[in-house]
Design a protein around this motif. Structure first.
Motif, PDB file in Angstrom:
ATOM      1  N   GLU A   1     -22.086  66.546  32.251  1.00 49.78           N
ATOM      2  CA  GLU A   1     -22.203  66.691  30.800  1.00 49.78           C
ATOM      3  C   GLU A   1     -22.829  68.044  30.452  1.00 49.78           C
ATOM      4  O   GLU A   1     -22.351  68.751  29.558  1.00 49.78           O
ATOM      5  CB  GLU A   1     -23.027  65.543  30.209  1.00 49.78           C
TER       6      GLU A   1
ATOM      7  N   SER B   1     -29.506  70.210  24.403  1.00 51.53           N
ATOM      8  CA  SER B   1     -30.773  69.477  24.470  1.00 51.53           C
ATOM      9  C   SER B   1     -30.571  68.169  25.231  1.00 51.53           C
ATOM     10  O   SER B   1     -29.443  67.683  25.384  1.00 51.53           O
ATOM     11  CB  SER B   1     -31.286  69.174  23.054  1.00 51.53           C
TER      12      SER B   1
ATOM     13  N   TYR C   1     -31.313  65.371  24.098  1.00 50.07           N
ATOM     14  CA  TYR C   1     -30.785  64.421  23.117  1.00 50.07           C
ATOM     15  C   TYR C   1     -29.276  64.542  22.987  1.00 50.07           C
ATOM     16  O   TYR C   1     -28.573  63.535  22.900  1.00 50.07           O
ATOM     17  CB  TYR C   1     -31.473  64.600  21.761  1.00 50.07           C
ATOM     18  N   ASP C   2     -28.758  65.788  22.973  1.00 51.81           N
ATOM     19  CA  ASP C   2     -27.300  65.996  22.933  1.00 51.81           C
ATOM     20  C   ASP C   2     -26.643  65.316  24.129  1.00 51.81           C
ATOM     21  O   ASP C   2     -25.638  64.616  23.996  1.00 51.81           O
ATOM     22  CB  ASP C   2     -26.942  67.488  22.996  1.00 51.81           C
TER      23      ASP C   2
ATOM     24  N   ALA D   1     -27.878  62.917  26.106  1.00 51.51           N
ATOM     25  CA  ALA D   1     -28.042  61.459  26.046  1.00 51.51           C
ATOM     26  C   ALA D   1     -27.046  60.842  25.067  1.00 51.51           C
ATOM     27  O   ALA D   1     -26.422  59.817  25.370  1.00 51.51           O
ATOM     28  CB  ALA D   1     -29.477  61.100  25.663  1.00 51.51           C
ATOM     29  N   ASP D   2     -26.872  61.473  23.894  1.00 50.54           N
ATOM     30  CA  ASP D   2     -25.924  60.959  22.890  1.00 50.54           C
ATOM     31  C   ASP D   2     -24.502  60.957  23.438  1.00 50.54           C
ATOM     32  O   ASP D   2     -23.777  59.966  23.313  1.00 50.54           O
ATOM     33  CB  ASP D   2     -25.969  61.799  21.607  1.00 50.54           C
ATOM     34  N   ASN D   3     -24.088  62.073  24.031  1.00 54.44           N
ATOM     35  CA  ASN D   3     -22.726  62.179  24.559  1.00 54.44           C
ATOM     36  C   ASN D   3     -22.488  61.189  25.699  1.00 54.44           C
ATOM     37  O   ASN D   3     -21.419  60.578  25.772  1.00 54.44           O
ATOM     38  CB  ASN D   3     -22.425  63.607  25.015  1.00 54.44           C
TER      39      ASN D   3
ATOM     40  N   SER E   1     -24.113  58.356  26.129  1.00 55.70           N
ATOM     41  CA  SER E   1     -24.122  57.013  25.542  1.00 55.70           C
ATOM     42  C   SER E   1     -22.736  56.676  25.001  1.00 55.70           C
ATOM     43  O   SER E   1     -22.230  55.568  25.210  1.00 55.70           O
ATOM     44  CB  SER E   1     -25.153  56.929  24.410  1.00 55.70           C
ATOM     45  N   LYS E   2     -22.100  57.638  24.323  1.00 51.44           N
ATOM     46  CA  LYS E   2     -20.761  57.424  23.770  1.00 51.44           C
ATOM     47  C   LYS E   2     -19.733  57.246  24.885  1.00 51.44           C
ATOM     48  O   LYS E   2     -18.927  56.321  24.857  1.00 51.44           O
ATOM     49  CB  LYS E   2     -20.360  58.597  22.877  1.00 51.44           C
ATOM     50  N   SER E   3     -19.770  58.129  25.892  1.00 49.42           N
ATOM     51  CA  SER E   3     -18.738  58.076  26.938  1.00 49.42           C
ATOM     52  C   SER E   3     -18.914  56.869  27.859  1.00 49.42           C
ATOM     53  O   SER E   3     -17.931  56.349  28.389  1.00 49.42           O
ATOM     54  CB  SER E   3     -18.717  59.381  27.746  1.00 49.42           C
TER      55      SER E   3
ATOM     56  N   ARG F   1     -26.261  52.677  25.813  1.00 50.30           N
ATOM     57  CA  ARG F   1     -27.288  53.671  25.485  1.00 50.30           C
ATOM     58  C   ARG F   1     -27.877  54.298  26.745  1.00 50.30           C
ATOM     59  O   ARG F   1     -28.246  53.614  27.688  1.00 50.30           O
ATOM     60  CB  ARG F   1     -28.405  53.013  24.673  1.00 50.30           C
TER      61      ARG F   1
ATOM     62  N   PRO G   1     -32.940  59.290  26.170  1.00 44.84           N
ATOM     63  CA  PRO G   1     -33.267  60.712  26.329  1.00 44.84           C
ATOM     64  C   PRO G   1     -34.347  60.959  27.389  1.00 44.84           C
ATOM     65  O   PRO G   1     -34.288  61.957  28.100  1.00 44.84           O
ATOM     66  CB  PRO G   1     -33.752  61.129  24.939  1.00 44.84           C
TER      67      PRO G   1
END
Length: 155
Positions: free
Chosen positions: A42, A51, A53-54, A56-58, A60-62, A66, A69
């Motif tokens: 990633e 970051s 957070y970026d 972790a968010d990506n 989590s989606k893929s 969850r 972070p």
């Protein structure tokens, strides 16, 4: 290769980069887990510093579940310690190291407009900083040098 470089190293990309990172991490005595691979892949997808957070968010989606972070931060810190990634201090973000087996001090150039980050190597300059730190009584000196300005694309 930038004109500032005083040594050569092999730049990796794609699956070659992931393989070099895996080898470098296991050579340092750490395990290459599925989660570490996911975080590395990633991070490698991003051309600009990302970051935790970026990432972790990506992830989590893929992954459809969850990803905390804090878990990503721990992995990124490991990657920085083992030279698989660099931390862009002023942006609290991370950039993959495209030459994971090579230890040197990067001098980062960060664009204030678009956030693009690149680096060059100048061992004479970073060596002088290390020496100055040692003269001041510090050990394990690790220069972190960031230059901020406007990149050619934005100028």
């Amino acid at each position: 290769m930038n004109a500032h470089s005083h040594h050569s190293h092999e730049e990796h990309s794609g699956s070659d980069l992931v393989g070099a990172a895996r080898q470098s991490l296991t050579d340092s005595g750490e395990q290459w887990t599925g989660m570490r691979e996911a975080v590395f892949e990633e991070l490698a997808r991003h051309e600009r510093p990302a970051s935790a957070y970026d990432i972790a968010d990506n992830l989590s989606k893929s992954r459809g579940k969850r990803v905390a972070p804090n878990s990503v931060y721990r992995i990124l810190d490991l990657f920085v310690r083992t030279n698989l990634a660099n931390r862009i201090e002023s942006a609290n973000a991370y950039l993959v190291n495209t030459h994971p087996g090579c230890r040197h001090d990067c001098i980062f150039l960060i664009c204030d407009e678009c956030g693009a980050a690149s680096h060059f190597d100048d061992d004479k300059l970073t060596g002088a900083l290390r020496d100055s730190g040692r003269l001041e009584g510090f050990s394990n000196v690790r220069p972190v040098v960031e230059l901020r300005g406007i990149c050619n694309e934005c100028a």
